[in-house]
Scaffold this active site. Structure first.
Site, PDB file in Angstrom:
ATOM      1  N   PHE A  21     -36.381   9.832 -41.350  1.00 18.91           N
ATOM      2  CA  PHE A  21     -37.119  11.094 -41.494  1.00 18.91           C
ATOM      3  C   PHE A  21     -36.980  11.964 -40.233  1.00 18.91           C
ATOM      4  O   PHE A  21     -36.359  13.047 -40.259  1.00 18.91           O
ATOM      5  CB  PHE A  21     -38.576  10.728 -41.801  1.00 18.91           C
ATOM      6  N   ILE A  22     -37.515  11.509 -39.132  1.00 17.67           N
ATOM      7  CA  ILE A  22     -37.552  12.368 -37.945  1.00 17.67           C
ATOM      8  C   ILE A  22     -36.162  12.501 -37.324  1.00 17.67           C
ATOM      9  O   ILE A  22     -35.736  13.600 -36.946  1.00 17.67           O
ATOM     10  CB  ILE A  22     -38.599  11.820 -36.945  1.00 17.67           C
ATOM     11  N   ASP A  43     -27.737   4.255 -37.002  1.00 18.59           N
ATOM     12  CA  ASP A  43     -28.825   3.846 -37.902  1.00 18.59           C
ATOM     13  C   ASP A  43     -28.375   2.616 -38.689  1.00 18.59           C
ATOM     14  O   ASP A  43     -27.187   2.463 -38.989  1.00 18.59           O
ATOM     15  CB  ASP A  43     -29.166   4.983 -38.883  1.00 18.59           C
ATOM     16  N   ALA A 100     -36.687   2.186 -35.496  1.00 15.20           N
ATOM     17  CA  ALA A 100     -37.764   1.207 -35.321  1.00 15.20           C
ATOM     18  C   ALA A 100     -38.127   0.670 -36.689  1.00 15.20           C
ATOM     19  O   ALA A 100     -37.738   1.236 -37.712  1.00 15.20           O
ATOM     20  CB  ALA A 100     -39.003   1.886 -34.729  1.00 15.20           C
ATOM     21  N   SER A 102     -40.654   1.176 -38.792  1.00 15.70           N
ATOM     22  CA  SER A 102     -41.645   2.263 -38.776  1.00 15.70           C
ATOM     23  C   SER A 102     -42.812   1.985 -39.712  1.00 15.70           C
ATOM     24  O   SER A 102     -43.782   2.730 -39.737  1.00 15.70           O
ATOM     25  CB  SER A 102     -40.972   3.580 -39.169  1.00 15.70           C
ATOM     26  N   SER A 139     -46.357   6.073 -30.786  1.00 19.05           N
ATOM     27  CA  SER A 139     -47.136   6.326 -32.003  1.00 19.05           C
ATOM     28  C   SER A 139     -48.632   6.399 -31.740  1.00 19.05           C
ATOM     29  O   SER A 139     -49.145   5.728 -30.839  1.00 19.05           O
ATOM     30  CB  SER A 139     -46.867   5.202 -33.002  1.00 19.05           C
ATOM     31  N   TYR A 161     -47.516  -3.366 -35.264  1.00 15.84           N
ATOM     32  CA  TYR A 161     -46.736  -2.140 -35.077  1.00 15.84           C
ATOM     33  C   TYR A 161     -47.296  -1.340 -33.889  1.00 15.84           C
ATOM     34  O   TYR A 161     -46.565  -0.972 -32.973  1.00 15.84           O
ATOM     35  CB  TYR A 161     -46.766  -1.301 -36.357  1.00 15.84           C
ATOM     36  N   ASN A 190     -49.852  11.669 -37.533  1.00 15.70           N
ATOM     37  CA  ASN A 190     -49.339  11.468 -38.902  1.00 15.70           C
ATOM     38  C   ASN A 190     -48.378  12.578 -39.309  1.00 15.70           C
ATOM     39  O   ASN A 190     -48.823  13.670 -39.673  1.00 15.70           O
ATOM     40  CB  ASN A 190     -50.505  11.424 -39.886  1.00 15.70           C
ATOM     41  N   LYS A 199     -38.764   7.056 -47.310  1.00 17.54           N
ATOM     42  CA  LYS A 199     -39.658   6.053 -46.720  1.00 17.54           C
ATOM     43  C   LYS A 199     -40.507   5.388 -47.804  1.00 17.54           C
ATOM     44  O   LYS A 199     -41.383   4.578 -47.526  1.00 17.54           O
ATOM     45  CB  LYS A 199     -40.574   6.706 -45.669  1.00 17.54           C
TER      46      LYS A 199
HETATM   47  N1  NAD Z   1     -43.476   9.448 -39.355  1.00 14.60           N
HETATM   48  C1  NAD Z   1     -44.578   9.252 -38.650  1.00 14.60           C
HETATM   49  O1  NAD Z   1     -45.670   9.704 -39.037  1.00 14.60           O
HETATM   50  C2  NAD Z   1     -44.529   8.504 -37.341  1.00 14.60           C
HETATM   51  C3  NAD Z   1     -45.714   8.396 -36.603  1.00 14.60           C
HETATM   52  C4  NAD Z   1     -45.671   7.719 -35.390  1.00 14.60           C
HETATM   53  C5  NAD Z   1     -44.494   7.160 -34.942  1.00 14.60           C
HETATM   54  N2  NAD Z   1     -43.364   7.243 -35.693  1.00 14.60           N
HETATM   55  C6  NAD Z   1     -42.137   6.645 -35.157  1.00 14.60           C
HETATM   56  O2  NAD Z   1     -41.134   7.631 -35.174  1.00 14.60           O
HETATM   57  C7  NAD Z   1     -39.853   7.032 -35.386  1.00 14.60           C
HETATM   58  C8  NAD Z   1     -39.189   7.670 -36.580  1.00 14.60           C
HETATM   59  O3  NAD Z   1     -40.030   7.459 -37.715  1.00 14.60           O
HETATM   60  P1  NAD Z   1     -39.673   7.976 -39.154  1.00 14.60           P
HETATM   61  O4  NAD Z   1     -40.934   8.421 -39.772  1.00 14.60           O
HETATM   62  O5  NAD Z   1     -38.522   8.910 -39.072  1.00 14.60           O
HETATM   63  O6  NAD Z   1     -39.270   6.609 -39.841  1.00 14.60           O
HETATM   64  P2  NAD Z   1     -37.961   6.179 -40.658  1.00 14.60           P
HETATM   65  O7  NAD Z   1     -38.207   4.792 -41.116  1.00 14.60           O
HETATM   66  O8  NAD Z   1     -37.617   7.222 -41.667  1.00 14.60           O
HETATM   67  O9  NAD Z   1     -36.839   6.199 -39.532  1.00 14.60           O
HETATM   68  C9  NAD Z   1     -36.492   5.084 -38.774  1.00 14.60           C
HETATM   69  C10 NAD Z   1     -35.009   4.851 -38.925  1.00 14.60           C
HETATM   70  O10 NAD Z   1     -34.640   3.730 -38.110  1.00 14.60           O
HETATM   71  C11 NAD Z   1     -33.691   2.966 -38.821  1.00 14.60           C
HETATM   72  N3  NAD Z   1     -33.769   1.592 -38.332  1.00 14.60           N
HETATM   73  C12 NAD Z   1     -34.747   0.688 -38.552  1.00 14.60           C
HETATM   74  N4  NAD Z   1     -34.455  -0.455 -37.925  1.00 14.60           N
HETATM   75  C13 NAD Z   1     -33.276  -0.266 -37.291  1.00 14.60           C
HETATM   76  C14 NAD Z   1     -32.465  -1.085 -36.494  1.00 14.60           C
HETATM   77  N5  NAD Z   1     -32.799  -2.347 -36.230  1.00 14.60           N
HETATM   78  N6  NAD Z   1     -31.299  -0.588 -36.009  1.00 14.60           N
HETATM   79  C15 NAD Z   1     -30.926   0.686 -36.291  1.00 14.60           C
HETATM   80  N7  NAD Z   1     -31.668   1.514 -37.063  1.00 14.60           N
HETATM   81  C16 NAD Z   1     -32.823   1.042 -37.549  1.00 14.60           C
HETATM   82  C17 NAD Z   1     -34.087   3.084 -40.270  1.00 14.60           C
HETATM   83  O11 NAD Z   1     -32.986   2.825 -41.130  1.00 14.60           O
HETATM   84  C18 NAD Z   1     -34.586   4.498 -40.360  1.00 14.60           C
HETATM   85  O12 NAD Z   1     -33.563   5.382 -40.763  1.00 14.60           O
HETATM   86  C19 NAD Z   1     -40.112   5.546 -35.541  1.00 14.60           C
HETATM   87  O13 NAD Z   1     -39.932   4.934 -34.297  1.00 14.60           O
HETATM   88  C20 NAD Z   1     -41.573   5.482 -35.958  1.00 14.60           C
HETATM   89  O14 NAD Z   1     -42.156   4.254 -35.603  1.00 14.60           O
HETATM   90  C21 NAD Z   1     -43.358   7.910 -36.882  1.00 14.60           C
END
Ligand code: NAD
Length: 336
Positions: A21-22, A43, A100, A102, A139, A161, A190, A199
């Site tokens: 996502f991000i 990724d 991560a 996530s 986070s 987490y 969030n 997701k």
């Molecule tokens: N979306 C939110 O509200 C939110 C809030 C707080 C923190 N975060 C953090 O922001 C970051 C991005 O979150 P997001 O919402 O885009 O989540 P997401 O799950 O869409 O993105 C995470 C990406 O990491 C990849 N990934 C997972 N494990 C991996 C690994 N071992 N090696 C390589 N790639 C891997 C996944 O395939 C995924 O594309 C994460 O670290 C998440 O913990 C997100």
């Protein structure tokens, strides 16, 4: 909209988690606003593998990257050989670390610690070797049920987490003391916006309620949803914070929210207005009492000072900007 003046000509940017996502939003931000930058995505992409909670091990999806023309590497951040190849074959100027586990409900502590903390240390070492700026995703889960407004220094994670993200912050502080690279940890609250559909059940409630309404279903909320408040932040502001974190006044760990708590009931009410629906809300008991955040509101004072970050999307604005994409995804993915 560009947030920094530098054209980033001949700069190489690594985005881990770039199919998520991000990360994918960051990739498109650079492609559109800094076309001279060289963006490399790493990724794991999705396989069919699942955790014991039944959710996928990685949410990365190629559809998040349709239209992206930079380099894409499928690989695991836990793979040290891959990281040493990245160290020898590239010279990164910036690393945006979004990869991560996530999913906040994952119970496998071993994998969570390994992926979120240990692999991050290896990436920090890569950043040091390349003299790259590190901007990584922490986070609001680090706060658990800590009192609102949440402030850096007052954490109380209530799941592995949140614990893993807090440990990333501790590790970062050690590196900030000993190493000369710029390190910025961003504690996202969030987030919601385009790119989150893959997701699955961990996508924001903005998307999930949006799709319930489009299906003509009564939105299902937890009881007392008008009193469950969170700091919901639109992807546009998450990107703003990341880009400004490329040129921080100083390294540090900063909250990324709007500074305003809004209720789950607000989400449904705004969506009903935007989607022109008047469905009746149904209220169900909350099964997560004990491990649930009931009130989050980011204190963004230091984020403003150190990054020049200023949230520009109230929830009404964010949902208005997002609603076309909620409809598109519903038509192309959900209804199929
Ligand atoms: N979306 C939110 O509200 C939110 C809030 C707080 C923190 N975060 C953090 O922001 C970051 C991005 O979150 P997001 O919402 O885009 O989540 P997401 O799950 O869409 O993105 C995470 C990406 O990491 C990849 N990934 C997972 N494990 C991996 C690994 N071992 N090696 C390589 N790639 C891997 C996944 O395939 C995924 O594309 C994460 O670290 C998440 O913990 C997100």
């Amino acid at each position: 909209m560009r947030y920094i003046n530098d054209d980033l000509i001949e700069k190489t940017i690594l985005i881990t988690g770039g199919a998520g996502f991000i990360g994918s939003n960051l990739a498109f931000y650079f492609q559109e606003n800094h076309p001279d930058a060289n963006v490399v995505i790493l990724d794991m992409f999705r396989s069919g593998e699942t955790f014991s909670n039944g959710n996928l091990k990685s949410f990365g999806h190629f559809k998040n990257l349709i239209g992206f023309s930079g380099e894409i590497i499928s690989g695991d951040i836990n793979d040290r050989e891959l990281l040493s190849r990245l160290e020898s074959d590239y010279k990164f100027d910036y690393i945006f670390h979004e990869a991560a586990i996530s999913d906040t409900t994952v119970l496998e502590q071993d994998l969570m610690i390994k992926t979120n903390i240990n692999a991050y240390k290896d990436l920090l070492d890569l950043a040091v070797a390349h003299d790259a700026n590190m901007i990584y995703a922490s986070s609001a889960a680090t706060y658990g049920n800590a009192e609102s407004p949440q402030r850096v220094g007052r954490e109380a994670p209530n799941n592995v987490y949140g614990f893993s993200k807090l440990s990333m912050d501790h590790l970062s502080r050690e590196y900030m003391k000993k190493k000369s690279i710029s390190i910025v940890g961003l504690r996202y609250f969030n987030a919601y916006g385009a790119g989150e559909y893959f997701k699955n059940s961990t996508a924001s409630m903005v998307l999930q309620f949006g799709h319930q309404l489009l299906a003509g279903k009564n939105p299902r909320l937890f009881e007392d949803s008008d009193k469950i408040l969170r700091d919901f932040i639109y992807i546009g502001d998450i990107i703003q914070a990341n880009i400004k974190a490329m040129q921080p006044k100083e390294s540090g760990i900063y909250n990324v929210g709007t500074g305003k708590a809004r209720s789950f009931q607000d989400i449904v009410d705004i969506l009903q207005k935007e989607l022109d629906t008047e469905l009746t809300c149904e209220y169900i008991p909350n099964p997560f009492i004990g491990s649930y955040q009931f009130h989050t509101e980011a204190d963004i004072t230091t984020t403003r000072e150190a990054l020049g970050y200023e949230p520009s999307f109230e929830m009404e604005d964010g949902i208005k900007a997002y609603v076309g994409e909620i409809k598109r995804i519903y038509a192309t993915e959900v209804k199929q």
